[in-house]
Write an enzyme that holds these catalytic residues in place. Structure first.
Site, PDB file in Angstrom:
ATOM      1  N   ILE A   1      25.541 -28.828 -26.729  1.00 35.98           N
ATOM      2  CA  ILE A   1      26.703 -29.440 -25.152  1.00 35.98           C
ATOM      3  C   ILE A   1      26.669 -31.314 -25.265  1.00 35.98           C
ATOM      4  O   ILE A   1      25.957 -30.943 -25.705  1.00 35.98           O
ATOM      5  CB  ILE A   1      25.585 -28.767 -24.387  1.00 35.98           C
ATOM      6  CG1 ILE A   1      24.417 -28.467 -24.132  1.00 35.98           C
ATOM      7  CG2 ILE A   1      26.685 -26.885 -23.813  1.00 35.98           C
ATOM      8  CD1 ILE A   1      23.453 -27.622 -22.152  1.00 35.98           C
ATOM      9  N   ASP A   2      27.302 -31.303 -24.816  1.00 38.13           N
ATOM     10  CA  ASP A   2      27.531 -32.755 -24.756  1.00 38.13           C
ATOM     11  C   ASP A   2      25.821 -33.502 -23.710  1.00 38.13           C
ATOM     12  O   ASP A   2      25.043 -32.619 -23.164  1.00 38.13           O
ATOM     13  CB  ASP A   2      28.213 -33.062 -23.693  1.00 38.13           C
ATOM     14  CG  ASP A   2      29.612 -33.263 -23.914  1.00 38.13           C
ATOM     15  OD1 ASP A   2      30.435 -32.734 -24.893  1.00 38.13           O
ATOM     16  OD2 ASP A   2      30.512 -33.362 -23.557  1.00 38.13           O
ATOM     17  N   LYS A   3      25.988 -34.643 -24.109  1.00 41.09           N
ATOM     18  CA  LYS A   3      23.949 -35.557 -24.235  1.00 41.09           C
ATOM     19  C   LYS A   3      24.190 -35.436 -22.045  1.00 41.09           C
ATOM     20  O   LYS A   3      22.761 -34.690 -22.041  1.00 41.09           O
ATOM     21  CB  LYS A   3      24.186 -36.618 -24.301  1.00 41.09           C
ATOM     22  CG  LYS A   3      23.354 -37.799 -24.231  1.00 41.09           C
ATOM     23  CD  LYS A   3      23.359 -39.078 -24.458  1.00 41.09           C
ATOM     24  CE  LYS A   3      22.187 -40.004 -23.984  1.00 41.09           C
ATOM     25  NZ  LYS A   3      23.293 -41.199 -24.634  1.00 41.09           N
TER      26      LYS A   3
END
Length: 341
Positions: A151-153
């Site tokens: 999942i994105d930062k």
């Protein structure tokens, strides 16, 4: 191209040999493999092809640009796991579940999943190397030991990581199957600008790297990667006599592409609050809000996206595991403030 499933189009053998059958002629070899083995990055697949680890109909191919034919059998043999370059770092982790085969993490905002350009330290991989020691699966490669999905930062929430190669094998098959034949579920809570006219729907729009900015993803009419997001409006915010100012939505992934929810929601005109990449056009809207909402939204420094539900079959025992994660504090504050307006 056929999607990999445990029983059909990709067969995972004991020595971690992957068999993929192409059903579309003219597609690049590296693209075919990457599309079906999502745990591997395209650059990783290209490196494996160049290293001679891929055959097409029994013949070794070392050129990633090689064009496949319909019905071609592509075989990828994973080499022995390499020692991970990232160094272990004592970074606190919120562990939701752990056994000898896998670990489920509740990821905070700001934590990058694996090392890459500009983020060679301080990642989840560094933290996992410290927490798990040598037990992480090596199938993901040097920079991504154990990583099955990401999942994105600045997205928060649940993430499963493989600690054994057997777990990596089984989890990868489930994520490639997208829950079509098994219990895999991924649901995200998103706070978006405005609200769709209906209560639920599906976005089906192919995604690819933007020609204008290679760091961003864009919806494309042709080519790209097939992407499907199912959405449902949970709450609408704003005055009853006016169009919704914002809404809380649940998004369920049928595919798992880079930035998928963020791009799809922007595509239908409802970008995530705080998303500077795909919702920059809504930045001026913040200045027209009343206090204290103006300050809360203005200080929300990330996309309002939370991976709150993750379910899958344990890759060894077969038991269905289901996990839910509470909203982080900043998301809660934003949601509660929106409810007052």
């Amino acid at each position: 191209m056929n999607e990999m499933s445990p029983e059909d189009t990709a067969e995972t053998l004991a020595d971690f040999t992957y068999l993929v059958v192409a059903d579309e002629a003219g597609t690049r070899l590296d693209i075919v493999i990457t599309a079906q083995l999502e745990a591997l990055s395209r650059s990783r697949v290209q490196a494996l092809i160049k290293a001679g680890e891929v055959t097409v109909n029994g013949g070794k191919i070392v050129e990633p640009k090689y064009r496949v034919n319909e019905g071609d059998e592509l075989t990828l043999v994973m080499p022995e796991p390499e020692d991970a370059d990232p160094e272990p770092e004592d970074i606190p982790l919120t562990v939701v579940f752990e056994d000898e085969h896998l670990i489920v993490i509740d990821k905070p905002a700001g934590l990058v999943v694996h090392p890459g350009a500009g983020n060679w330290t301080g990642t989840l991989v560094n933290a996992l190397l410290h927490h798990c020691g040598d037990s992480l699966s090596g199938i993901g490669g040097v920079k991504r030991p154990g990583i099955v999905h990401r999942i994105d930062k600045d997205t928060t929430g649940l993430l499963v990581v493989a600690k054994s190669d057997q777990a990596h094998q089984g989890l990868s098959a489930q994520f490639a199957d997208h829950g079509r034949t098994g219990p895999l579920e991924r649901a995200y809570s998103a706070l978006v600008w405005g609200a769709p006219s209906g209560l639920k729907g599906t976005i089906e729009a192919n995604l690819a790297r933007s020609h204008h900015n290679r760091q961003k993803i864009a919806v494309v009419k042709t080519a790209g990667r097939h992407a499907i997001t199912h959405w449902q409006v949970k709450e609408r915010f704003g005055r009853e006599d006016e169009p919704a100012m914002a809404s809380l939505m649940e998004c369920r992934l049928e595919t798992g592409r880079t930035h998928q929810i963020r791009v799809h929601m922007s595509h239908i005109g409802h970008p995530l609050i705080g998303d500077v990449d795909y919702g920059a056009g809504f930045k001026t809207k913040v200045n027209r809000l009343e206090e204290p909402l103006k300050s809360v939204v203005g200080n929300f420094s990330r996309q309002a996206l939370h991976a709150g539900l993750l379910a899958f079959a344990h890759p060894v025992s077969g038991e269905t595991l289901r996990f839910e994660s509470d909203y982080p504090n900043d998301f809660k504050e934003l949601l509660e403030t929106l409810r007052k307006f």
